[in-house]
Write an enzyme that holds these catalytic residues in place. Structure first.
Site, PDB file in Angstrom:
ATOM      1  N   ARG A 144      73.495  97.759  -9.435  1.00 34.13           N
ATOM      2  CA  ARG A 144      73.708  99.157  -9.843  1.00 34.13           C
ATOM      3  C   ARG A 144      73.032  99.437 -11.191  1.00 34.13           C
ATOM      4  O   ARG A 144      72.460 100.502 -11.412  1.00 34.13           O
ATOM      5  CB  ARG A 144      75.213  99.452  -9.914  1.00 34.13           C
ATOM      6  CG  ARG A 144      75.507 100.918 -10.180  1.00 34.13           C
ATOM      7  CD  ARG A 144      76.964 101.238 -10.000  1.00 34.13           C
ATOM      8  NE  ARG A 144      77.792 100.588 -10.995  1.00 34.13           N
ATOM      9  CZ  ARG A 144      79.126 100.567 -10.969  1.00 34.13           C
ATOM     10  NH1 ARG A 144      79.780 101.167  -9.983  1.00 34.13           N
ATOM     11  NH2 ARG A 144      79.816  99.966 -11.907  1.00 34.13           N
ATOM     12  N   LYS A 157      74.715 105.406 -13.781  1.00 37.25           N
ATOM     13  CA  LYS A 157      75.756 105.107 -14.779  1.00 37.25           C
ATOM     14  C   LYS A 157      75.138 105.177 -16.171  1.00 37.25           C
ATOM     15  O   LYS A 157      74.901 104.167 -16.829  1.00 37.25           O
ATOM     16  CB  LYS A 157      76.369 103.733 -14.478  1.00 37.25           C
ATOM     17  CG  LYS A 157      77.776 103.584 -15.022  1.00 37.25           C
ATOM     18  CD  LYS A 157      78.465 102.421 -14.367  1.00 37.25           C
ATOM     19  CE  LYS A 157      79.683 101.963 -15.118  1.00 37.25           C
ATOM     20  NZ  LYS A 157      80.735 102.945 -15.258  1.00 37.25           N
ATOM     21  N   GLU A 185      85.374 112.269  -7.451  1.00 39.16           N
ATOM     22  CA  GLU A 185      85.923 111.028  -8.016  1.00 39.16           C
ATOM     23  C   GLU A 185      86.777 111.371  -9.228  1.00 39.16           C
ATOM     24  O   GLU A 185      86.943 112.547  -9.567  1.00 39.16           O
ATOM     25  CB  GLU A 185      84.791 110.070  -8.403  1.00 39.16           C
ATOM     26  CG  GLU A 185      83.876 110.640  -9.480  1.00 39.16           C
ATOM     27  CD  GLU A 185      82.663 109.764  -9.800  1.00 39.16           C
ATOM     28  OE1 GLU A 185      82.722 108.557  -9.593  1.00 39.16           O
ATOM     29  OE2 GLU A 185      81.663 110.331 -10.279  1.00 39.16           O
TER      30      GLU A 185
HETATM   31  C1  LIG Z   1      82.457 107.689 -12.889  1.00 36.51           C
HETATM   32  C2  LIG Z   1      82.921 106.399 -12.286  1.00 36.51           C
HETATM   33  N1  LIG Z   1      83.273 106.369 -10.992  1.00 36.51           N
HETATM   34  C3  LIG Z   1      83.705 105.236 -10.405  1.00 36.51           C
HETATM   35  C4  LIG Z   1      83.787 104.045 -11.116  1.00 36.51           C
HETATM   36  C5  LIG Z   1      84.249 102.798 -10.419  1.00 36.51           C
HETATM   37  O1  LIG Z   1      83.211 101.851 -10.361  1.00 36.51           O
HETATM   38  P1  LIG Z   1      83.500 100.287 -10.349  1.00 36.51           P
HETATM   39  O2  LIG Z   1      84.352 100.036  -9.160  1.00 36.51           O
HETATM   40  O3  LIG Z   1      82.165  99.666 -10.214  1.00 36.51           O
HETATM   41  O4  LIG Z   1      84.201  99.958 -11.598  1.00 36.51           O
HETATM   42  C6  LIG Z   1      83.436 104.041 -12.459  1.00 36.51           C
HETATM   43  C7  LIG Z   1      83.491 102.800 -13.251  1.00 36.51           C
HETATM   44  O5  LIG Z   1      82.549 102.172 -13.479  1.00 36.51           O
HETATM   45  C8  LIG Z   1      82.979 105.236 -13.066  1.00 36.51           C
HETATM   46  O6  LIG Z   1      82.618 105.250 -14.353  1.00 36.51           O
END
Ligand SMILES: Cc1ncc(COP(=O)(O)O)c(C=O)c1O
Length: 330
Positions: A84, A181, A214
């Site tokens: 990612r 991200k 989300e």
């Molecule tokens: C905006 C957002 N959505 C979802 C997630 C969940 O991602 P992960 O399961 O990789 O922590 C995160 C965390 O990283 C996030 O910042």
């Protein structure tokens, strides 16, 4: 006008070090190790965990990051987080700091130096220092940073009683920014602050078509009245490593406590009628949501599928083949 005698002092390097130490003294932090490509190594004194102000990640948000967990002295699912990270770097037009292997080795080495056996690793790539412009400065070297810390912590009540959330009034990020991200978390920050100000635990983004998005730093999933685990498509939400892993780990539960697993658009009205709702993420793991906009989800209590998913995730974090041994010194 005479010069004010309140003019700030001009500092020496020794003053700066002393002031950074004093700052940390007033507000202690629990960061156990920090690697910086700009410093050229690892520091363990939080006063030295610094970055030049003209780095474009600081003043323009031209940087990306990711976070992986350390569990019982092992790093969990780092390759998924690196995949990612590399995708975010490409979409952000950021130059990599060395190869994937180099960055992985630095992450593992910094974790080893931290001595931290449970916690989180957050790492960043920046477009580097050199100007206060928008595009990277001429000759800018990408910055790579790794911080080892205790991880984000959430109240035990979230797991035993469940969370209360609200639909945020802030707009969701457009798809390109939602799946990248980057260090631009203003909508996420404002959403979480808005929920806290309302006495709630977190917010939920809804997209322009009325589909569920989300939460602040977590994905959202549901269990329908006919026992199907449903997760929003990864079009306008971050592809959570936890969600992607759980969508696999949930498959053996089909035929037992689930009838199916689906990744699809989820209209808000359907989501509100769910039997269970949950938040998913590397830090929160799997946490039940029992109330949304003042109305109960299902019977208003944490549900069995949410609990089962937390168990399979914790089992995976202890035993899967996605664990990397950290070569701690002692
Ligand atoms: C905006 C957002 N959505 C979802 C997630 C969940 O991602 P992960 O399961 O990789 O922590 C995160 C965390 O990283 C996030 O910042």
């Amino acid at each position: 006008m005479p010069a004010s005698n309140l003019a700030p002092p001009v500092l020496t390097a020794e003053d700066v070090l002393a002031n950074l130490g004093a700052l940390r003294g007033r507000q202690p932090v629990k960061f156990s190790a920090f690697y910086s490509s700009q410093l050229g190594g690892i520091v363990t004194d939080p006063a030295l965990m610094v970055i030049p102000f003209d780095d474009h990640m600081v003043h323009r948000g031209h940087g990306i990051f990711d976070t992986a967990g350390v569990v019982n002295g092992k790093i969990y699912d780092l390759e998924a987080h690196l995949d990612r990270f590399l995708g975010s770097a490409e979409r952000s037009k950021l130059k990599l700091f060395g190869s994937r292997e180099t960055m992985r080795d630095i992450i593992i080495g910094t974790t080893a130096a931290s001595g931290q056996r449970d916690g989180s690793i957050r790492y960043w790539l920046s477009s580097g220092p050199g100007s206060l412009e928008l595009s990277p400065a001429a000759g800018a070297e990408p910055g790579f940073f790794v911080m080892i810390f205790g991880g984000l912590s959430y109240p035990e009540r979230w797991y035993s009683q469940g969370l209360r959330v609200m639909t945020t009034t802030y707009p969701i990020k457009p798809p390109l920014y939602a799946i990248t991200k980057a260090t631009n978390y203003l909508p996420n920050v404002l959403m979480q602050m808005e929920a806290k100000e309302a006495g709630l635990d977190n917010g939920v983004f809804i997209d322009e078509s009325g589909f569920v998005g989300e939460s602040s730093n977590m994905n959202v999933a549901f269990v329908t009245q006919d026992d199907v685990l449903r997760h929003p498509k990864f079009r306008q939400v971050l592809p959570g490593c936890t969600s992607l892993r759980l969508l696999e780990l949930a498959k053996p539960l089909v035929g037992r406590i689930l009838r199916g697993v689906e990744v699809c658009d989820i209209p808000v009205a359907e989501a509100r009628a769910a039997r269970e709702m949950m938040l998913l993420g590397s830090s929160v793991k799997v946490a039940p949501v029992v109330e949304w906009d003042g109305k109960p989800i299902g019977d208003g209590k944490p549900g069995p599928v949410t609990r089962a998913l937390l168990e399979v995730l914790e089992e995976d974090m202890r035993t899967s083949d996605r664990l990397i041994d950290v070569p701690y010194v002692a």
